[in-house]
Write a protein that holds these residues in place. Structure first.
Motif, mmCIF file in Angstrom:
data_model
loop_
_atom_site.group_PDB
_atom_site.id
_atom_site.type_symbol
_atom_site.label_atom_id
_atom_site.label_comp_id
_atom_site.label_asym_id
_atom_site.label_seq_id
_atom_site.Cartn_x
_atom_site.Cartn_y
_atom_site.Cartn_z
ATOM 1 N N UNK A 273 -1.835 3.317 7.885
ATOM 2 C CA UNK A 273 -1.747 3.239 6.399
ATOM 3 C C UNK A 273 -0.891 4.114 5.861
ATOM 4 N N UNK A 274 -0.387 5.174 6.673
ATOM 5 C CA UNK A 274 0.555 6.066 6.297
ATOM 6 C C UNK A 274 2.039 5.272 6.239
ATOM 7 N N UNK A 275 2.242 4.343 7.206
ATOM 8 C CA UNK A 275 3.501 3.888 7.428
ATOM 9 C C UNK A 275 3.520 2.656 6.190
ATOM 10 N N UNK A 276 2.509 2.040 5.847
ATOM 11 C CA UNK A 276 2.235 1.249 4.704
ATOM 12 C C UNK A 276 2.481 2.079 3.322
ATOM 13 N N UNK A 277 2.190 3.220 3.214
ATOM 14 C CA UNK A 277 2.440 3.892 2.021
ATOM 15 C C UNK A 277 3.926 4.428 1.969
ATOM 16 N N UNK A 278 4.513 4.894 3.037
ATOM 17 C CA UNK A 278 6.153 5.119 3.125
ATOM 18 C C UNK A 278 6.718 3.804 2.568
ATOM 19 N N UNK A 279 6.458 2.535 3.088
ATOM 20 C CA UNK A 279 7.127 1.573 2.709
ATOM 21 C C UNK A 279 6.849 1.156 1.458
ATOM 22 N N UNK A 280 5.739 1.420 0.804
ATOM 23 C CA UNK A 280 5.341 1.049 -0.653
ATOM 24 C C UNK A 280 6.371 2.151 -1.309
ATOM 25 N N UNK A 281 6.395 3.302 -0.961
ATOM 26 C CA UNK A 281 7.252 4.366 -1.942
ATOM 27 C C UNK A 281 8.599 3.844 -1.822
ATOM 28 N N UNK A 282 9.124 3.175 -0.842
ATOM 29 C CA UNK A 282 10.443 2.963 -0.556
ATOM 30 C C UNK A 282 10.902 1.526 -1.304
ATOM 31 N N UNK B 182 -1.988 -2.959 -15.149
ATOM 32 C CA UNK B 182 -1.631 -3.673 -16.358
ATOM 33 C C UNK B 182 -0.553 -3.129 -17.199
ATOM 34 N N UNK B 183 -0.503 -2.000 -16.906
ATOM 35 C CA UNK B 183 0.879 -1.078 -17.733
ATOM 36 C C UNK B 183 2.008 -1.185 -16.956
ATOM 37 N N UNK B 184 1.987 -2.043 -15.801
ATOM 38 C CA UNK B 184 3.226 -2.662 -15.289
ATOM 39 C C UNK B 184 3.727 -1.255 -14.260
ATOM 40 N N UNK B 185 2.718 -0.553 -13.861
ATOM 41 C CA UNK B 185 3.034 0.517 -12.840
ATOM 42 C C UNK B 185 2.679 0.059 -11.429
ATOM 43 N N UNK B 186 3.430 0.352 -10.435
ATOM 44 C CA UNK B 186 3.128 0.108 -8.811
ATOM 45 C C UNK B 186 1.790 0.890 -8.399
#
Length: 230
Positions: A95-104, A29-33
């Protein structure tokens, strides 16, 4: 705010029933991913055909018409460490691959949040600049969890055994968020953490976190939570 070459990475964790999801909702809600590791696992079980095939091969009877039967899969791995490790070998790399994509995808934000229940248990805390642990008294935790469908005291205890104790997590935390004192208190504590992170040195390369920082934070905050018991 100093210019940052990459976002600060905040790990968010806590034992079952400690209020992690509610805290993650505040951050959103504070706008953070926020990347929710549990939600990513559920997505994989619904949509990743390769993962579903691997689960069908490893756990006969848990997939029907291309759909993972989650209660059956849960029963197959519950209190069965070898089976759980087989399932983790299928899911964790994805899950690790999805996390890396999220960070990118969120590289332009000043702060990103990794919401991971087993952050310490899986060693992913080492991939974070700071770690926030949510906590509540044991009786509050139990009351929350036992309201869930199908949950029993015996099942709760079995889950607790699989997770680091709350005290151990707090010892390694950079920030401790109480969730048993009402949502207003939780939100105020989260806002204080965010103000502190705004003042943190800009990350330019190596992660900023080290275990001694967590131990110092634990020592500073423990007296506030002395009524919390395992």
């Amino acid at each position: 705010m100093p210019r940052r070459a990459r976002p600060l990475i905040l790990g968010l964790t806590g034992s079952i029933g400690m209020g992690k999801s509610a805290t993650a909702a505040i951050l959103r809600r504070l706008g953070l991913p926020v990347q929710d590791a549990d939600a990513e696992v559920h997505r994989l079980l619904r949509e990743d055909k390769a993962a579903i095939r691997a689960i069908a091969d490893a756990f006969p009877g848990t997939v029907e018409d291309g759909r993972v039967l989650r209660p059956k899969l849960g029963a197959a791995v519950f209190n069965n460490p070898p089976a759980l490790r087989r399932l983790e070998a299928i899911l964790h790399p994805r899950v690790s691959a999805a996390r890396n994509l999220f960070l990118k995808r969120n590289a332009r934000h000043w702060l990103v949040v990794l919401d991971i229940p087993l952050l310490f248990e899986t060693g992913i805390d080492k991939q974070c600049d700071r770690v926030m642990v949510v906590t509540a008294p044991a009786q509050v935790q139990a009351a929350r969890v036992l309201r869930r469908p199908g949950m029993t005291p015996a099942r709760l205890q079995a889950i607790r055994v699989q997770q680091w104790p709350d005290l151990a997590k707090r010892r390694q935390a950079d920030y401790i968020i109480p969730t048993g004192l009402g949502r207003a208190v939780t939100r105020r504590e989260v806002m204080q953490v965010l103000r502190a992170l705004r003042r943190a040195p800009p990350p330019v390369g190596p992660l900023l976190r080290s275990p001694p920082a967590g131990r110092r934070a634990y020592a500073r905050n423990l007296s506030r939570y002395r009524n919390h018991r395992l």
